[in-house]
Design an enzyme around this catalytic site. Structure first.
Site, short mmCIF file in Angstrom:
data_model
loop_
_atom_site.label_atom_id
_atom_site.label_comp_id
_atom_site.label_asym_id
_atom_site.label_seq_id
_atom_site.Cartn_x
_atom_site.Cartn_y
_atom_site.Cartn_z
CE1 TYR A 158 -3.54 2.76 1.09
CE2 TYR A 158 -1.62 3.64 2.25
CZ TYR A 158 -2.90 3.80 1.74
OH TYR A 158 -3.52 5.01 1.89
CD GLU A 186 -6.19 5.07 -0.06
OE1 GLU A 186 -6.20 5.14 1.17
OE2 GLU A 186 -7.05 4.48 -0.72
#
Lengths: 399, 304, 399, 304
Positions: A119, A207
């Site tokens: 991530y 993101e």
């Protein structure tokens, strides 16, 4: 302002991030053609483009088989079948709400099955007023869950808004995440692209989740999400062009046109309030006394009679609404003006359900006189004196 | 006593010739604030006329306004796209207190302005996206209705208010004044994700201000400023503190009017905030109708 | 790296600065055509494009009439005559040196006769390590003169390198310079363009002089100068493309190819030194003892034998040179290696003039042995022991 | 005694696996400096082997190198396009002294790096575009030839050198050592327009260093650092100071090798600098052959 996965990935790619090839499709036939173009003998992935997250684990509503918004398809036929299903059935995920979200756009993506998922994201750290990059080797899952359960697994680096992420910061993050020497370059590219999009396009969230290492060892942006700062889209025509009105609540769009800040909820007490804080607190006090708000609605300090009438129309357009709570603290604005708008609205729109009014502040006496004078004409209007009394009354009337 | 502003504060309005700037300069003047001039680029040299007939000089730059009027505070009504630049201009010109009313400033503009302000340690920013600051009976810089406030008499003490919300503050002030509580100073810190002055800055000032008897802190969902403030109160604040958090019923992920009022499923929720406040011994109001009572409870609890 | 006026103005225009229209010409016929296009009944200005300043006050060498590098022309015929003269005769200004500069490019510029001239420029303030904007209402003249005589007439504003000039800084400068409300916008545009070029293109100097207010009241960039940081052109392909080799000294270009730092001067003692500081100091000591250096030449710390030989070739290519001074302090590099290179150069190039050698430092004894062994073969080489002795000797031999 | 570096300084080389980095790490190790590791991104985990056989660990990041070796100083041989980033990395990782040898760093990169360094007050940068720093007999971080230096014996004093030029410094050291003067510390501050540590910073340190008897300052044309240093000497330095300025015969407007060595017709000239130095009572060397003598004259003058 939210955008679709494919738009986010194309933007990141434009800033140098490695992204798997994809084709944007509107029909099953286009999906079939895209499959031929991208599958390369090994299949492809069909992904529904909706603004809500959790697509993979979601379910097409009313579809017999288990099928969410992301599906690997080994053949062209399967690609087309899946596409047809997605375009026909709404997708329900934990973020869409119970009504689900209609799918009108799909992408076909070259298969890039991840061997490992990371991530990386960039958001504002409000506690210091600085953007920060967050990164974790625990990718592919809800990062908030990771943050809550294993905060030590998230690396954080603050970024100066004047410079953006510095190359050494990106490189250090890449090494600290444990990437191999061969992968560092791609990871740095993704992190720098993240930062550039964030700063150059006034994003509020960027993101990449997952940032995937494929089985071949390549590092790619497998899924991406970008939200833009609504206050800054005025200076980015290209960002404005990414807006998909089809993904937004039509009532909220209508309210925005009348300078009203409206958010639809699923209760039965319509709220009309001036000020965002008081509007939230009004929902809270309704809830506190056992009621359920149907909406958040801040008419703002400088509301015009016309917009106030439109506010009533919007609230009344929701069939679930059984009573309306008008809660206004007249600061600089006069309560009398609100009362006048209320009368105008009653005359133009007609109140078939009770409207509980609590006014306080500037020219409140004059306002009460105005409302008193139309008591017989607009019997639905019930003037309450205190905030608590008003909340209890509207909850009672909505039952 | 009070914090930050009093009857000696010399104020200019940035954007004085705009409709909002003009209106609220008038209202603040009527309240008795000491406004000494205004700034509107390209309107320098003209005189701005108050509805009272009073005239204020308009300057092209804040630097010129400071040089010619000795202003030390600024009320800022500049449009959102230009506001961060105007904040930096004011700081650069030596303004000590900038009260930025403007709503809708891009977050990254504010991030840059905040960095710039860090190079000007003598300058404090209130807001943006806030109603302003008022020391009742002495100085009002902002858009709050002056008449609801109750001045603290000389030698007496009042309630200090710190709030992220406008109308909710008026609600609180109205309740307090109705109950007979005067206010020392009320500060709207603003509803944006990046603000110049936070709860802790003000808790510290109110704690040190002999004119403040108790503190009311009005928060809302989003961020963790209330949690950090609660921890600060537990450690450093001896005065009674009451609080309220708006947004218990707000859906996660939605921006509730204020750019900063957004909670995720796991962070920035009202529940967490209330828990942190209560843990710190703060009297938390159950509803917006309970604000004045919560202050009373906080004071009573400390007297025990 | 320097560029021409027209290139500087086009770059500033690309960043939003108002610039008078111009056409770049290589022939008198092109100038004629450009005159038709731009004169608009009121004449135009022909301007020679050379890298040296002071063009207006300069003089075409060997041209009968008084004519510099900038001339207002009322008619097409006059435009062509002036152009022909400029393209035929070298231009001498206080910055070109006595040999003048050949003109190969002209611009024809729409007439924008200034009613008032200002100066704005951006340079590095070395004392604080920050770029600064300098601005003065005393434009159109040598700003260094203004700075020396009337420093109070120059406004200075430091600029943070991460943000560039801030809009409020530009606006304040514009007001402080005394522009009218109507002109502020254009001045801010020019100042912001100045800063953008400086930061985005790694300029070391950006000057607009004059920034003119025309008789109509328009604010325009009437003349501009941009120098770029040589260390940063590697990352700006567009800046590299602006380089005009015709304006540079061919010997210096040749030296640069051999990694030699060479600057031609007008004395008669060629210098070959390692290190920039020592090279300057060597010129100084030659001068101190009554000699005149023909060049600055730093061969650097890691010079190869091949490049050293090229250095001798370059020095000897200057007919004015009557003696050579080799001054090397062997630090990490060995003096012996320099001695070997010297012998190689002597054998390959041939020394017809005296070469005074002063070596000191690492392996100096070995170096002296090498030179001693070729005493008969290369009698031009004279080894001196001390720096002063060497300087005196070379001055003597050059007489 | 000495300034900035001594035998306890723990040094890493940024760019240790490059040809220059490797060569000068070897030479500095041979001189006796305490090198403890190196950094080359993507070469982390390998061991760098000195010609002496000694091995040093190579790390991917400076942060890791500092954590694993306790390094407090860095010798930087990173290519010009990446060097400013590497300087910031070192500062961010907690390195206290960064010695940047690299020549050719873009000026704006250095301007940004310098701003970054201002947020790290514990970190000092020497250079860039400099030969480095040496405390003879104890620690050499840089490319200067160690053998020409004369260590100062314990309890004795030596000459402190501050220089914008490399070879000219060697010339000075050679003359001083030949005349019997030891050196306390020699610092090459670099020939670029923006440098980390300037003359005044070092004058202050040398003035306070009990191991320094006198100071030699070698300057050149360009900028006004020597003029400012001269003013500082006149006000604050009691020790003998000698100086030399290179570039008396340099043509105006030309960059004389060093990016910072450029004088205009009216500013940054050798003439101005020499005048300022002499006005401050500094013994100015007439030629580069006079460096040692100038120091001797400065010392003699103070003894009177």
């Amino acid at each position: 302002m939210k955008v679709h996965e494919y738009q986010a990935k194309e933007l990141l790619a434009a800033y140098g991030a490695p992204v798997p090839k994809h084709v944007v499709c509107k029909t099953a036939d286009e999906v079939g053609a895209a499959f031929d173009q991208l599958s390369n003998g090994g299949g492809a992935v069909v992904k529904a483009q909706v603004h809500a997250g959790g697509r993979g684990a979601g379910q097409l509503m009313g579809y017999a088989d288990k099928l969410g918004g992301v599906k690997f398809v080994p053949t062209k036929e399967k690609a087309k079948t899946v596409a047809e299903a997605m375009l026909k059935h709404s997708l329900k995920t934990k973020q869409t709400g119970p009504e689900g979200q209609k799918i009108s756009t799909l992408i076909v993506q070259a298969d890039a099955e991840p061997a490992k998922e990371f991530y990386v994201g960039m958001v504002l750290d409000r506690s210091v007023g600085l953007p920060m990059v967050m990164a974790s080797a625990e990718g592919g899952m809800d990062i908030e869950e990771v943050a809550a359960k294993h905060p030590e697994k998230i690396l954080k680096v603050h970024v100066a808004p004047e410079t953006g992420l510095l190359p050494f910061q990106a490189q250090k993050l890449a090494f600290d995440l444990g990437f191999s020497n061969e992968q560092i370059g791609s990871v740095v590219k993704i992190l720098m692209a993240l930062s550039k999009v964030y700063f150059e396009k006034d994003a509020s969230i960027v993101e990449v989740n997952p940032l995937a290492v494929t089985k071949k060892g390549d590092v790619v942006v497998l899924d991406a999400k970008i939200d833009f700062d609504d206050n800054a889209t005025f200076r980015h025509k290209d960002v404005q062009a990414l807006r998909d009105m089809g993904e937004e609540n039509p009532t909220e769009i209508r309210a925005a046109k009348a300078s009203l800040n409206y958010i639809q909820l699923d209760g039965n007490i319509g709220c009309l309030v001036n000020g965002a804080g008081l509007a939230m607190a009004t929902m809270d006090i309704v809830n506190h006394h056992g009621g359920s708000p149907a909406n958040f609605l801040d008419v703002g300090g400088g509301v015009t009679a016309e917009n106030a009438v439109e506010a009533f129309r919007i609230i009344l357009s929701d069939d679930k609404v059984k009573a309306i709570f008008v809660n206004v603290f007249g600061g600089i604005a006069s309560c009398a003006r609100i009362a006048e708008a209320l009368v105008k609205a009653g005359r133009e729109v007609g109140f078939k359900i009770p409207v509980v009014v609590r006014l306080e502040g500037n020219e409140v006496e004059k306002a009460r006189e105005i409302l008193n004078s139309v008591k017989d004409e607009l019997p639905a209007i019930r003037v309450a004196k205190g905030l608590t009394e008003a909340a209890k009354l509207v909850v009672e009337l909505a039952k | 006593m009070s914090i930050l502003v009093d009857k000696n504060t010399r104020v200019i309005t940035q954007g004085i010739t705009g409709s909002e700037g003009s209106k609220h300069t008038n209202l603040s003047l009527e309240y008795g604030s000491n406004f000494v001039g205004g700034v509107t680029p390209k309107k320098g040299g003209m005189m701005w006329k108050a509805t009272s007939g009073k005239e204020l000089p308009v300057f092209n730059t804040v630097a010129e306004a400071v040089a010619k009027t000795g202003a030390d505070a600024s009320m800022l009504f500049v449009p959102p796209g230009l506001a961060a630049d105007a904040i930096m201009e004011a700081a650069d010109a030596g303004i000590k207190l900038i009260v930025a009313i403007t709503e809708g400033i891009p977050v990254l503009d504010m991030a840059k302005a905040k960095r710039f302000l860090q190079t000007k340690p003598d300058c404090r920013l209130i807001g943006p996206n806030c109603p302003g600051i008022i020391t009742p009976g002495q100085c009002k810089i902002g858009i709050m209705p002056g008449y609801i406030h109750k001045p603290t008499e000389p030698g007496k003490t009042g309630i200090g208010i710190i709030s992220r919300s406008g109308t909710l503050t008026y609600e609180a002030v109205f309740q307090l004044s109705s109950m007979g509580y005067s206010q020392s100073t009320c500060v709207g810190i603003g509803g944006d994700p990046i603000i110049g002055t936070n709860q802790i800055d003000l808790l510290k000032m109110f704690e040190e201000d002999p004119g403040t008897e108790a503190i009311l802190m009005i928060g809302e969902i989003g961020g963790d400023a209330e949690e950090r403030a609660a921890a600060y109160v537990a450690q450093h604040v001896k005065k009674p503190v009451a609080a309220f958090i708006a947004g218990k019923t707000a859906p996660p992920g939605r921006r509730m009017g204020h750019a900063g009022a957004i909670a995720s499923t796991s962070a920035g929720t009202a529940k967490e905030k209330v828990a942190a406040l209560e843990k710190a011994g703060i009297a938390v109001a159950a509803t917006p109708a309970d604000l004045g009572d919560a202050v009373q409870r906080a004071i009573a609890a400390k007297k025990k």
